[in-house]
Design an enzyme around this catalytic site. Sequence first.
Site, PDB file in Angstrom:
ATOM      1  N   CYS A  40      10.148 -11.670   4.689  1.00 13.75           N
ATOM      2  CA  CYS A  40       8.536 -11.005   3.753  1.00 13.75           C
ATOM      3  C   CYS A  40       9.189  -9.579   4.404  1.00 13.75           C
ATOM      4  O   CYS A  40       7.560  -8.811   3.253  1.00 13.75           O
ATOM      5  CB  CYS A  40       7.668 -11.720   5.198  1.00 13.75           C
ATOM      6  SG  CYS A  40       8.382 -11.520   6.948  1.00 13.75           S
ATOM      7  N   HIS A  71       3.612 -14.284   1.881  1.00 10.75           N
ATOM      8  CA  HIS A  71       3.815 -15.785   2.070  1.00 10.75           C
ATOM      9  C   HIS A  71       3.514 -16.832   1.390  1.00 10.75           C
ATOM     10  O   HIS A  71       3.296 -17.787   1.886  1.00 10.75           O
ATOM     11  CB  HIS A  71       3.714 -15.863   3.532  1.00 10.75           C
ATOM     12  CG  HIS A  71       3.681 -15.145   4.761  1.00 10.75           C
ATOM     13  ND1 HIS A  71       3.402 -14.045   4.809  1.00 10.75           N
ATOM     14  CD2 HIS A  71       4.997 -14.525   4.971  1.00 10.75           C
ATOM     15  CE1 HIS A  71       4.304 -13.144   6.032  1.00 10.75           C
ATOM     16  NE2 HIS A  71       5.008 -13.821   6.324  1.00 10.75           N
ATOM     17  N   ASP A 123       0.341 -10.747  -0.122  1.00  8.65           N
ATOM     18  CA  ASP A 123       0.652 -11.494   1.297  1.00  8.65           C
ATOM     19  C   ASP A 123       2.026 -12.291   0.036  1.00  8.65           C
ATOM     20  O   ASP A 123       1.690 -12.385  -0.372  1.00  8.65           O
ATOM     21  CB  ASP A 123      -0.534 -12.582   1.813  1.00  8.65           C
ATOM     22  CG  ASP A 123       0.000 -13.137   2.615  1.00  8.65           C
ATOM     23  OD1 ASP A 123       1.436 -13.280   3.877  1.00  8.65           O
ATOM     24  OD2 ASP A 123      -0.326 -14.347   3.221  1.00  8.65           O
TER      25      ASP A 123
END
Length: 467
Positions: free
Chosen positions: A170, A366, A364
Amino acid sequence: MKALCDRFVPQQCSSSSKSDTHDKSPLVSDSGPSDNKSKFTLWSNVFTSSSSVSQPYRESSTSGHKQVCTTRNGWTAFVKRVSMASGAIRRFQERVLGPNRTGLPSTTSDVWLLGVCYKISADENSGETDTGTVLAALQLDFSSKILMTYRKGFEPFRDTTYTSDVNWGCMIRSSQMLFAQALLFHRLGRAWTKKSELPEQEYLETLEPFGDSEPSAFSIHNLIIAGASYGLAAGSWVGPYAICRAWESLACKKRKQTDSKNQTLPMAVHIVSGSEDGERGGAPILCIEDATKSCLEFSKGQSEWTPIILLVPLVLGLDSVNPRYIPSLVATFTFPQSVGILGGKPGASTYIVGVQEDKGFYLDPHEVQQVVTVNKETPDVDTSSYHCNVLRYVPLESLDPSLALGFYCRDKDDFDDFCLRALKLAEESNGAPLFTVTQTHTAINQSNYGFADDDSEDEREDDWQML
């Protein structure tokens, strides 16, 4: 050496499926009095995404069993699986990033998105048409930002069996977003937004080097190779300082391989750190003399100034961000040179692209998506996986204190403007600057000598750890 910030994070980060991204997301937060919700019904239809649903990442099954259920029973089973998966993912994300906060946390405060201000007003006197125009512009701007997420199905890393970066990549993906955004600003300007028709060649050329293979210049593969001496390795999480150094190493390598006119990264990379290789405590120092040297090296002596990206890795506290730094963090998004912040929760990096009051809006990484090949020879390629319509925010006070600021300066005038803004921000920081600016190393040494017996300096540096 590794940064002190890297010791605060665990070795893995978390993943989720795309189903979270495709949920409807109101522009206004769900919190607050119910009369406010009914009053601003316009806001509830902005920042929604498509209704498609994808499953969480898992290895493909080798089973060849046939379907034996009826259409109705099959649909029921599918709905149950989606519901269970979505619920598990939602709970998992809340544990890692906190409650899933979407929309705008305030209906009255201005929103700053990488140097652009969106004046949000909920006053009785403000017309709904004007508000709608501002919200539409904000939606378009946010959804045009480049999203990089976990990918699956790429070629294994050298000497490993990894074909995905799920649970550990990430921070690398967050850094790719920051550099992709800087490249977009460089090629297409800050005002560019994604069009519904076939994409521009410059847009495709921006995405192409971020492909997931070694031939792609800025792939996760090449970043790991370039950052090996800073601890980057397939399967291991990495902190902001290390990823900044990895980009510096990769840019240097590419510069040596290519002439200055055909650089894949057409800008110098300069990391702002402490004086004397970090031996002095306190805020990092941007030395203009050093930035100029970085530009000269990038141009191989042919130009005194070139476009430059400045990376400022910071540790703003011990277990959490010291509240006195938050006003300065917010203020950096008013800089026209801002390309965001690499930061998030411990072990879960995000790319922060905007602020409203003390909340940060982020993209994000993820989410797990299949590898996509993008290049200028395939203008009809689907690039929807590189964008997000859901506006998520996080309280800045909840961020991990290890983070990195990014700024892109197009030319010398832009850099000079940035320095003036940074100096003013430091002066208004009440003794807690994020970083400072000086012209030469001589000035730094004089500053060191002048502060030798200053008790206030020791107090000012209590929360600082140099990188």
